[in-house]
Scaffold this motif. Structure first.
Motif, PDB file in Angstrom:
ATOM      1  N   LEU A 179       0.818  -1.209   0.000  1.00  0.00           N
ATOM      2  CA  LEU A 179       0.000   0.000   0.000  1.00  0.00           C
ATOM      3  C   LEU A 179       0.857   1.267   0.000  1.00  0.00           C
ATOM      4  N   LYS A 180       2.006   1.219   0.672  1.00  0.00           N
ATOM      5  CA  LYS A 180       2.905   2.377   0.636  1.00  0.00           C
ATOM      6  C   LYS A 180       3.438   2.599  -0.777  1.00  0.00           C
ATOM      7  N   SER A 181       3.762   1.509  -1.475  1.00  0.00           N
ATOM      8  CA  SER A 181       4.255   1.665  -2.849  1.00  0.00           C
ATOM      9  C   SER A 181       3.140   2.153  -3.778  1.00  0.00           C
ATOM     10  N   LYS A 182       1.907   1.676  -3.569  1.00  0.00           N
ATOM     11  CA  LYS A 182       0.784   2.149  -4.378  1.00  0.00           C
ATOM     12  C   LYS A 182       0.520   3.637  -4.121  1.00  0.00           C
ATOM     13  N   ALA A 183       0.640   4.074  -2.876  1.00  0.00           N
ATOM     14  CA  ALA A 183       0.458   5.490  -2.559  1.00  0.00           C
ATOM     15  C   ALA A 183       1.549   6.329  -3.214  1.00  0.00           C
ATOM     16  N   ALA A 184       2.768   5.806  -3.236  1.00  0.00           N
ATOM     17  CA  ALA A 184       3.861   6.519  -3.906  1.00  0.00           C
ATOM     18  C   ALA A 184       3.615   6.616  -5.405  1.00  0.00           C
ATOM     19  N   GLN A 185       3.066   5.555  -6.010  1.00  0.00           N
ATOM     20  CA  GLN A 185       2.735   5.592  -7.435  1.00  0.00           C
ATOM     21  C   GLN A 185       1.660   6.631  -7.720  1.00  0.00           C
ATOM     22  N   LEU A 186       0.651   6.704  -6.859  1.00  0.00           N
ATOM     23  CA  LEU A 186      -0.404   7.707  -7.046  1.00  0.00           C
ATOM     24  C   LEU A 186       0.151   9.120  -6.901  1.00  0.00           C
ATOM     25  N   GLU A 187       1.074   9.316  -5.948  1.00  0.00           N
ATOM     26  CA  GLU A 187       1.692  10.639  -5.784  1.00  0.00           C
ATOM     27  C   GLU A 187       2.499  11.023  -7.012  1.00  0.00           C
ATOM     28  N   SER A 188       3.165  10.042  -7.646  1.00  0.00           N
ATOM     29  CA  SER A 188       3.947  10.359  -8.854  1.00  0.00           C
ATOM     30  C   SER A 188       3.035  10.603 -10.056  1.00  0.00           C
ATOM     31  N   CYS A 237      -2.006  16.660  -6.598  1.00  0.00           N
ATOM     32  CA  CYS A 237      -3.017  16.216  -5.631  1.00  0.00           C
ATOM     33  C   CYS A 237      -2.350  15.693  -4.358  1.00  0.00           C
ATOM     34  N   THR A 238      -3.106  15.729  -3.306  1.00  0.00           N
ATOM     35  CA  THR A 238      -2.653  15.182  -2.028  1.00  0.00           C
ATOM     36  C   THR A 238      -3.143  13.745  -1.921  1.00  0.00           C
ATOM     37  N   VAL A 239      -2.229  12.848  -1.618  1.00  0.00           N
ATOM     38  CA  VAL A 239      -2.573  11.439  -1.471  1.00  0.00           C
ATOM     39  C   VAL A 239      -2.504  11.099   0.018  1.00  0.00           C
ATOM     40  N   GLU A 240      -3.644  10.693   0.562  1.00  0.00           N
ATOM     41  CA  GLU A 240      -3.707  10.268   1.955  1.00  0.00           C
ATOM     42  C   GLU A 240      -3.927   8.770   1.984  1.00  0.00           C
ATOM     43  N   SER A 241      -3.264   8.126   2.908  1.00  0.00           N
ATOM     44  CA  SER A 241      -3.377   6.682   3.010  1.00  0.00           C
ATOM     45  C   SER A 241      -3.531   6.296   4.464  1.00  0.00           C
ATOM     46  N   ILE A 242      -4.324   5.267   4.710  1.00  0.00           N
ATOM     47  CA  ILE A 242      -4.475   4.766   6.074  1.00  0.00           C
ATOM     48  C   ILE A 242      -3.167   4.188   6.565  1.00  0.00           C
ATOM     49  N   VAL A 243      -2.383   3.652   5.668  1.00  0.00           N
ATOM     50  CA  VAL A 243      -1.110   3.057   6.058  1.00  0.00           C
ATOM     51  C   VAL A 243      -0.184   4.127   6.623  1.00  0.00           C
ATOM     52  N   HIS A 244      -0.245   5.331   6.081  1.00  0.00           N
ATOM     53  CA  HIS A 244       0.611   6.399   6.582  1.00  0.00           C
ATOM     54  C   HIS A 244       0.218   6.794   8.001  1.00  0.00           C
ATOM     55  N   GLU A 245      -1.087   6.689   8.308  1.00  0.00           N
ATOM     56  CA  GLU A 245      -1.538   7.069   9.631  1.00  0.00           C
ATOM     57  C   GLU A 245      -1.332   5.956  10.646  1.00  0.00           C
ATOM     58  N   LYS A 246      -1.514   4.720  10.240  1.00  0.00           N
ATOM     59  CA  LYS A 246      -1.395   3.594  11.161  1.00  0.00           C
ATOM     60  C   LYS A 246      -0.151   2.790  10.808  1.00  0.00           C
ATOM     61  N   THR A 247       0.957   3.218  11.296  1.00  0.00           N
ATOM     62  CA  THR A 247       2.193   2.484  11.080  1.00  0.00           C
ATOM     63  C   THR A 247       2.415   1.542  12.256  1.00  0.00           C
ATOM     64  N   LEU A 248       3.621   1.051  12.390  1.00  0.00           N
ATOM     65  CA  LEU A 248       3.912   0.130  13.481  1.00  0.00           C
ATOM     66  C   LEU A 248       3.757   0.798  14.838  1.00  0.00           C
TER      67      LEU A 248
END
Length: 134
Positions: free
Chosen positions: A41-50, A55-66
């Motif tokens: 999901l982090k790689s998919k979010a990076a692809q969307l940002e590129s 646009c701003t890309v928000e991801s649940i993975v960015h908010e809920k990390t380890l």
């Protein structure tokens, strides 16, 4: 898009045909492996940002990390600790009540109260105290 345009999901092709510019978009990914979904999901979010640099890309993975998972473990441990503290408090409170009522229980026994009835009285008092604690 305005709220009067659609109340549900609008396919991308329909939005392009009607020259609609969305305010935001929600992207769902399917078929992601459950063992390494965070990195995917982090790689998919990076692809969307590129693909959409404006646009701003928000991801649940960015908010809920380890760190978020550690916080959940801490909350669970805190809940267990609080439950143990409540149980100990109720036990000590009930032991004090039992010591204060020993003469009353002796009178009940002298009047013919059986041990089972006395235990049910004590259990009833204990449940009343537990219900007040929880």
């Amino acid at each position: 898009m305005s709220d009067s345009t659609a109340y549900g999901f609008l396919p991308y092709s329909s939005a392009v045909k009607n020259n609609l510019t969305p305010d935001y978009a929600i992207v769902f990914f399917s078929g992601i492996d459950s063992t390494n979904y965070i990195s995917v999901l982090k790689s998919k979010a990076a692809q969307l940002e590129s693909l959409f640099p404006d646009c701003t890309v928000e991801s649940i993975v960015h908010e809920k990390t380890l760190d978020g998972e550690k916080e959940l473990d801490f909350k669970l441990m805190l809940l267990i600790f609080m439950t143990i503290a409540v149980l100990l408090t109720v036990c000590f409170t009930y032991s004090c009540i039992f010591e204060l009522n020993q003469k009353k229980y002796a009178v009940y026994k002298l009047c013919g109260c059986t041990l089972e009835n006395l235990q049910s009285i004590c259990t009833g008092e204990l449940f009343v105290i537990f219900s007040a604690a929880f």
